[in-house]
Write a protein that holds these residues in place. Sequence first.
Motif, PDB file in Angstrom:
ATOM      1  N   LYS A   1      -4.434   3.938  -3.049  1.00 46.65           N
ATOM      2  CA  LYS A   1      -5.239   3.546  -1.891  1.00 46.65           C
ATOM      3  C   LYS A   1      -5.356   2.030  -1.808  1.00 46.65           C
ATOM      4  O   LYS A   1      -5.289   1.452  -0.731  1.00 46.65           O
ATOM      5  CB  LYS A   1      -6.626   4.198  -1.985  1.00 46.65           C
ATOM      6  CG  LYS A   1      -7.463   4.001  -0.769  1.00 46.65           C
ATOM      7  CD  LYS A   1      -6.857   4.686   0.428  1.00 46.65           C
ATOM      8  CE  LYS A   1      -7.768   4.597   1.619  1.00 46.65           C
ATOM      9  NZ  LYS A   1      -7.122   4.983   2.837  1.00 46.65           N
TER      10      LYS A   1
ATOM     11  N   LEU B   1      -2.014   0.653  -0.506  1.00 47.58           N
ATOM     12  CA  LEU B   1      -1.869   0.856   0.937  1.00 47.58           C
ATOM     13  C   LEU B   1      -2.765  -0.094   1.729  1.00 47.58           C
ATOM     14  O   LEU B   1      -2.344  -0.652   2.752  1.00 47.58           O
ATOM     15  CB  LEU B   1      -2.190   2.302   1.303  1.00 47.58           C
ATOM     16  CG  LEU B   1      -1.275   3.356   0.699  1.00 47.58           C
ATOM     17  CD1 LEU B   1      -1.724   4.744   1.116  1.00 47.58           C
ATOM     18  CD2 LEU B   1       0.172   3.132   1.091  1.00 47.58           C
TER      19      LEU B   1
ATOM     20  N   THR C   1       2.589   7.506  -3.837  1.00 49.49           N
ATOM     21  CA  THR C   1       2.176   6.217  -3.288  1.00 49.49           C
ATOM     22  C   THR C   1       3.299   5.596  -2.468  1.00 49.49           C
ATOM     23  O   THR C   1       3.077   5.115  -1.355  1.00 49.49           O
ATOM     24  CB  THR C   1       1.744   5.263  -4.418  1.00 49.49           C
ATOM     25  OG1 THR C   1       0.654   5.850  -5.122  1.00 49.49           O
ATOM     26  CG2 THR C   1       1.323   3.905  -3.869  1.00 49.49           C
TER      27      THR C   1
ATOM     28  N   CYS D   1       5.826   7.113  -1.024  1.00 50.64           N
ATOM     29  CA  CYS D   1       6.062   7.911   0.193  1.00 50.64           C
ATOM     30  C   CYS D   1       5.026   7.587   1.263  1.00 50.64           C
ATOM     31  O   CYS D   1       5.360   7.451   2.441  1.00 50.64           O
ATOM     32  CB  CYS D   1       6.062   9.396  -0.129  1.00 50.64           C
ATOM     33  SG  CYS D   1       7.541   9.918  -1.022  1.00 50.64           S
ATOM     34  N   ALA D   2       3.775   7.438   0.863  1.00 49.51           N
ATOM     35  CA  ALA D   2       2.727   7.048   1.817  1.00 49.51           C
ATOM     36  C   ALA D   2       2.980   5.640   2.343  1.00 49.51           C
ATOM     37  O   ALA D   2       2.804   5.369   3.540  1.00 49.51           O
ATOM     38  CB  ALA D   2       1.352   7.140   1.160  1.00 49.51           C
TER      39      ALA D   2
ATOM     40  N   THR E   1       5.722   5.748   4.953  1.00 48.30           N
ATOM     41  CA  THR E   1       5.227   6.282   6.221  1.00 48.30           C
ATOM     42  C   THR E   1       4.445   5.230   6.994  1.00 48.30           C
ATOM     43  O   THR E   1       4.655   5.033   8.196  1.00 48.30           O
ATOM     44  CB  THR E   1       4.346   7.521   5.978  1.00 48.30           C
ATOM     45  OG1 THR E   1       5.106   8.487   5.245  1.00 48.30           O
ATOM     46  CG2 THR E   1       3.874   8.134   7.283  1.00 48.30           C
TER      47      THR E   1
ATOM     48  N   PRO F   1      -0.140  14.023   1.654  1.00 46.48           N
ATOM     49  CA  PRO F   1       1.084  13.416   2.178  1.00 46.48           C
ATOM     50  C   PRO F   1       1.035  13.340   3.702  1.00 46.48           C
ATOM     51  O   PRO F   1       0.372  14.139   4.348  1.00 46.48           O
ATOM     52  CB  PRO F   1       2.185  14.380   1.715  1.00 46.48           C
ATOM     53  CG  PRO F   1       1.487  15.676   1.502  1.00 46.48           C
ATOM     54  CD  PRO F   1       0.076  15.359   1.125  1.00 46.48           C
ATOM     55  N   ARG F   2       1.714  12.361   4.246  1.00 44.49           N
ATOM     56  CA  ARG F   2       1.798  12.195   5.693  1.00 44.49           C
ATOM     57  C   ARG F   2       3.250  12.348   6.098  1.00 44.49           C
ATOM     58  O   ARG F   2       4.123  11.762   5.474  1.00 44.49           O
ATOM     59  CB  ARG F   2       1.336  10.805   6.109  1.00 44.49           C
ATOM     60  CG  ARG F   2      -0.088  10.500   5.822  1.00 44.49           C
ATOM     61  CD  ARG F   2      -0.360   9.058   6.256  1.00 44.49           C
ATOM     62  NE  ARG F   2      -1.733   8.699   6.057  1.00 44.49           N
ATOM     63  CZ  ARG F   2      -2.160   7.907   5.093  1.00 44.49           C
ATOM     64  NH1 ARG F   2      -1.304   7.419   4.225  1.00 44.49           N
ATOM     65  NH2 ARG F   2      -3.423   7.611   4.991  1.00 44.49           N
TER      66      ARG F   2
END
Length: 159
Positions: A6, A9, A63, A65-66, A69, A129-130
């Motif tokens: 988090k 991101l 992490t 992969c997020a 996205t 996941p998004r």
Amino acid sequence: MGKLGKVVLTICQMMWTRDVTAILRDSRTVIRGMRDFEQRSFTELNLLAGAVRGELPKLARATLCALITINVHARDIISEMVKKQVSELLSFDWQKQLRYYWNMKVDNCVVCMSIAVYTYGYEYLGACPRLVITPLTMMGGFFSGLAQSGAWCCFDEFN
């Protein structure tokens, strides 16, 4: 994705906002700067894609992969701004975006969209996941916040 994910991101989004803001502030080179930033976005996404194909611990993979996205969404925003030749910091095409800033006065992250400014809550949403980020997924967050706050809302029409 853990709490560290988090943080990664959030910092990524603050850096993106900082970079785009800096480009839009320099009126002499804004169009070229946006095009260069768009190309840099493509390059960085390719590097992230290469990293995620390798051997990674589960948490690091989630992490990354997020991050991919969110960066795809950010790249799409930049591509649209390049296409529209957005060249001003106060342009609605920039102001309508979800922007993360570090506010030195409050020594905290603030999130802005249009004229709204909120102190970032550092909420932990788990390892969800998004697949994509669309205006509808921004709407999903709105409904989630509405439900969690106990507030209600009346919609005349929802398409």
